[in-house]
Design a protein around this motif. Structure first.
Motif, PDB file in Angstrom:
ATOM      1  N   UNK A  18      25.937  -0.838  20.538  1.00 22.14           N
ATOM      2  CA  UNK A  18      25.604  -1.032  19.186  1.00 22.14           C
ATOM      3  C   UNK A  18      26.748  -0.678  17.861  1.00 22.14           C
ATOM      4  N   UNK A  19      28.002  -0.250  18.425  1.00 25.16           N
ATOM      5  CA  UNK A  19      29.128  -0.049  17.927  1.00 25.16           C
ATOM      6  C   UNK A  19      30.122  -1.518  18.766  1.00 25.16           C
ATOM      7  N   UNK A  20      30.013  -2.171  19.252  1.00 26.74           N
ATOM      8  CA  UNK A  20      29.988  -3.051  20.016  1.00 26.74           C
ATOM      9  C   UNK A  20      29.975  -4.621  19.886  1.00 26.74           C
ATOM     10  N   UNK A  21      28.421  -4.125  19.168  1.00 25.87           N
ATOM     11  CA  UNK A  21      27.806  -5.519  18.381  1.00 25.87           C
ATOM     12  C   UNK A  21      28.862  -5.602  16.876  1.00 25.87           C
ATOM     13  N   UNK A  22      29.121  -4.177  16.301  1.00 26.95           N
ATOM     14  CA  UNK A  22      29.268  -4.116  15.217  1.00 26.95           C
ATOM     15  C   UNK A  22      31.259  -4.600  15.049  1.00 26.95           C
ATOM     16  N   UNK A  23      31.739  -4.379  15.928  1.00 28.46           N
ATOM     17  CA  UNK A  23      32.684  -5.300  16.580  1.00 28.46           C
ATOM     18  C   UNK A  23      32.586  -6.368  16.413  1.00 28.46           C
ATOM     19  N   UNK A  24      31.663  -6.821  17.738  1.00 29.17           N
ATOM     20  CA  UNK A  24      31.546  -8.500  17.476  1.00 29.17           C
ATOM     21  C   UNK A  24      31.550  -9.529  16.566  1.00 29.17           C
ATOM     22  N   UNK A  25      30.865  -8.530  15.584  1.00 25.33           N
ATOM     23  CA  UNK A  25      30.400  -9.064  14.375  1.00 25.33           C
ATOM     24  C   UNK A  25      31.693  -9.197  13.366  1.00 25.33           C
ATOM     25  N   UNK A  26      32.568  -8.773  13.015  1.00 24.39           N
ATOM     26  CA  UNK A  26      34.357  -8.057  12.283  1.00 24.39           C
ATOM     27  C   UNK A  26      35.053  -9.526  13.158  1.00 24.39           C
ATOM     28  N   UNK A  27      34.837  -9.644  14.353  1.00 18.91           N
ATOM     29  CA  UNK A  27      36.065 -10.460  14.994  1.00 18.91           C
ATOM     30  C   UNK A  27      35.429 -11.711  14.888  1.00 18.91           C
ATOM     31  N   UNK A  28      34.268 -12.125  14.558  1.00 16.85           N
ATOM     32  CA  UNK A  28      33.482 -13.187  13.947  1.00 16.85           C
ATOM     33  C   UNK A  28      33.319 -13.841  12.615  1.00 16.85           C
ATOM     34  N   UNK A  29      32.896 -13.105  11.878  1.00 12.74           N
ATOM     35  CA  UNK A  29      33.509 -12.505  10.761  1.00 12.74           C
ATOM     36  C   UNK A  29      34.891 -12.948  10.075  1.00 12.74           C
ATOM     37  N   UNK A  30      36.107 -12.765  10.710  1.00 11.87           N
ATOM     38  CA  UNK A  30      37.453 -12.625  10.528  1.00 11.87           C
ATOM     39  C   UNK A  30      38.049 -14.198  11.187  1.00 11.87           C
ATOM     40  N   UNK A  31      37.669 -14.913  12.119  1.00  8.05           N
ATOM     41  CA  UNK A  31      37.149 -16.262  13.477  1.00  8.05           C
ATOM     42  C   UNK A  31      36.914 -17.057  11.866  1.00  8.05           C
TER      43      UNK A  31
END
Length: 205
Positions: A162-175
């Motif tokens: 879950x933490x990894x997917x949330x980090x992946x979401x934050x990275x996708x939002x920044x991109x």
């Protein structure tokens, strides 16, 4: 008085019991055809057709049948689920049951960097190499070269998904929000996809 009463009874006979029915076909000077139950107007060509009149019988409406009450199951009856086909996975106990998110892999690059990916074996990449001239001068190298490398990847443990997917979401939002205009639509679609995975999984619950 008796003859007058008989005359009134004759007048009370319904029209439906007349002996014949008269139909007038009228054609005017312009050739227009009209069919009616009275003589044609002057100046029209008239054709008369007589036919036996049909006595009309009033239709009686059938008595309405009261609706039969539907058979209800006993209050303590337990519904029996339908048998599933062989090889079909069991359905979740509730329609709102959530599943864990898909697997993620944490990859480490040669220079010590790291990133998250859904591919267990990311595509290889070519790392540029420095070229030198025949005299050993790095400024005199005329060619280009690179080394094909693969990053080392390991599956993220279940407790950290879950933490990894949330980090992946934050990275996708920044991109998406801080990117060039020509790739903004593609990056937004990727952010929406990751956000949907999180919302529909146990991480979103």
């Amino acid at each position: 008085m008796r003859h007058r009463l008989a005359w009134l009874l004759l007048l009370a006979v319904p029209v439906a019991h007349a002996d014949e029915l008269v139909i007038y076909r009228c054609t005017d000077a312009a050739g227009a055809l009209t069919v009616q139950n009275m003589p044609c107007p002057k100046g029209s060509r008239q054709q008369v057709k007589r036919m036996p009149a049909l006595a009309t019988v009033p239709m009686t409406s059938a008595p309405a049948t009261p609706p039969q009450p539907a058979a209800s199951a006993p209050a303590d009856a337990t519904p029996v689920p339908a048998a599933a086909a062989p090889g079909t996975p069991p359905a979740p106990a509730s329609g709102n049951a959530r599943l864990p998110p898909p697997n993620l892999f944490h990859c480490t690059t040669r220079d010590g960097g790291g990133y998250l990916t859904e591919d267990s074996e990311p595509a290889s990449r070519c790392v540029p190499l420095q070229t030198t001239g025949l005299d050993g001068n790095p400024q005199g190298g005329a060619g280009q070269a690179c080394e094909v490398v693969r990053d080392a990847c390991a599956r993220v443990p279940d407790e950290g998904l879950c933490e990894a997917w949330k980090k992946r979401r934050d990275e996708a939002e920044v991109a998406w929000r801080f990117t060039r205009t020509e790739t903004s639509e593609k990056n937004q679609a990727e952010f929406d996809r990751v956000q949907r995975i999180l919302a529909e999984s146990t991480c979103g619950g």
